[in-house]
Each structure stands twice: as structure tokens, then as C-alpha cells.
Scaffold this motif. Structure first.
Motif: not given
Length: 269
Positions: A21, A24-26, A48, A52, A62-63, A66, A69-70
Motif C-alpha cells: 500500500w 501504491a501511495g495508499l 486511514r 482501506i 486499489l485504483d 485510491a 481516498l483522494a
């Protein structure tokens, strides 16, 4: 600060998942030691992490996570993601329900009637097929057998005379019950130009068909069709179009080794 081990233990996730994660930047660690690369997390990041994990448990990729969560993502976008996931789960639930019913039905056959299904049925989509064919209509089902062979022979002769021997593709027949009797179409897959003496018939793609395999002579194929229809009905499927027969192997005169796939378009209840 919480070391990665403690953070993973509290969140009940693996170190590998946290690193994944992070990549992936999550969920980026609050601190990474520049010498050891060791990750540490602020306790507030547990919220957070929970978000997730919750989205993952709902089945989001995951996309989509993301996007959810943006910063600044609007509720409309979240609603779209949730509706798409709801529809996907509904389809999965319907499939699982049908599978559970089929398992239960097969188990009852074995436990109560000490038998098994006489034919194995699967469901799949059917591609569109373009045929060089001939067709006719007979008044009753028992008359079908007498016309199928001559129809195939006539088409085969036309194609062979025009194209040469050895170029015939897979033979296919379609049967459509109507008020005037049974409409019969017999032909070979064909992608060439129209020819005198045959008609071009386009069999449409079918999104769902109940299919089974009949082995051996055609004089027993009616029993295989009956078994297929019974199996489809017991699984809650509704017949939705003309049936097809795909002659996978049909060479020997005695038909002993013939292999025919029965294809019946259906819809789910």
C-alpha cells in the motif's frame, strides 16, 4: 510513532500488505529511517488503514480505493463506485445462489435416488456464426431427421463444387419450433461470397446458452436434448431462442464416434 510491526498487529494486516500500500501511495508511512529504511506510522493513520481495509473487504480494487481516498473526492464519485460494486456483488450473489442450488440438487440425486445426472450441462456464451446453408420447415419434430442429412449434403456439394474438396468448415444446424412446425437450417461456417444454391444465414451471438455433449449416433440425440432441457429447467433457466447443434466430429457413416454439442440459448430467471 508506531513501528511497522505494531501498526500491522493493531490493524491485523501483514507487513507485506503495508509495504504494498505504501508503494501504491495508499498509505505512506509517517516516517522512514533514511539509513535502515524502517517504516513508522503515526497512530492517527490507523483511521486511514481502517478505511482501506473496509474498502478492500467490500471488494474494491486499489485504483478505486485510491479514488475513494483522494482529497476532495466528491460524494457523487463515491456513489458511482458503490453502485458499481453493489451491482457486481449482486451478480456474484446470484451466481453463488445458483451454484448452491445446483450442488444441493446433485446431492439429493445421489443421496435420495442413488443416481446422477444423465448429461453434464454447462452454460457459456455463443459467438455469432455465419453459415452457407439450406433451410426447410417440417410439420412435426419426428420429421426432422429425414431432412437434415439431405440439406447438409446439398450444401456440401455446392461448396465443394465451388471451392474444391477439403475446405468445408464446421457443420451447424439450428432448429426453431413455431406454429407452422419446425424450421430447420443446416450449413457450414462460411466467410466467403454468396453462392448460387445456398443461402447466407447469420446466427446471432448469444450471451448465455445451456450446452451439453451428445456422443454417438443421431438416433439417440432426442434423449440428450430432453436431458439438457430438464437440467436447464431445474436450474431455473428459461429457453430464449432456437436450439443449435454443432457437429464437432461427424465423419463415419455408422456415427459411432460422432461428437455433437447441443446449444440452447437461455436466460436466467
Amino acid at each position: 510513532m508506531l513501528p511497522i510491526g505494531a501498526f500491522a498487529r493493531i490493524g491485523q494486516v501483514t507487513h507485506h500488505m503495508l509495504r504494498h500500500w505504501d508503494t501504491a501511495g495508499l498509505l505512506v508511512p509517517d516516517h522512514v529511517d533514511e539509513f535502515t529504511g524502517y517504516r513508522s506510522y503515526d497512530p492517527s493513520q490507523l483511521a486511514r488503514l481502517h478505511r482501506i481495509v473496509a474498502l478492500r473487504q467490500l471488494g474494491f480494487g486499489l485504483d478505486d480505493i485510491a479514488a475513494a481516498l483522494a482529497d476532495g473526492v466528491d460524494t457523487g464519485r463515491l456513489a458511482v463506485l458503490l453502485r458499481e460494486r453493489r451491482d457486481e456483488v449482486a451478480r456474484e450473489h446470484a451466481l453463488a445462489t445458483a451454484q448452491l442450488a445446483d450442488v444441493g440438487r446433485r446431492l439429493r440425486l445421489i443421496e435420495e435416488e442413488k443416481t446422477m445426472s444423465t448429461i453434464e450441462m454447462i452454460t457459456k456464451d455463443l459467438p455469432a456464426v455465419r453459415l452457407a446453408a439450406r433451410s426447410t420447415t417440417v410439420a412435426e419434430q419426428p420429421q426432422v431427421g429425414a431432412v437434415v442429412g439431405p440439406l447438409f449434403d446439398a450444401v456440401a456439394k455446392t461448396l465443394t463444387d465451388a471451392l474444391g474438396p477439403g475446405l468445408l468448415e464446421v457443420p451447424v444446424a439450428q432448429y426453431d419450433m413455431g406454429e407452422d412446425g419446425v424450421s430447420v437450417v443446416c450449413g457450414f461456417e462460411y466467410d466467403g461470397a454468396p453462392l448460387p444454391g445456398v443461402e447466407i444465414v447469420e446466427l446471432p451471438a448469444e450471451p448465455l446458452a445451456a450446452c451439453a455433449v451428445h456422443l454417438g449416433p443421431m438416433d439417440g440425440i432426442a434423449r440428450s436434448w430432453m436431458a439438457l432441457m430438464t437440467e436447464a429447467t431445474e436450474r431455473g433457466l428459461t429457453l430464449s431462442g432456437p436450439g443449435r447443434e454443432l457437429y464437432v466430429r461427424a465423419e463415419r457413416e455408422d456415427q459411432a464416434d460422432w461428437v455433437t454439442e447441443l446449444q440452447q440459448p437461455v436466460t436466467r430467471a
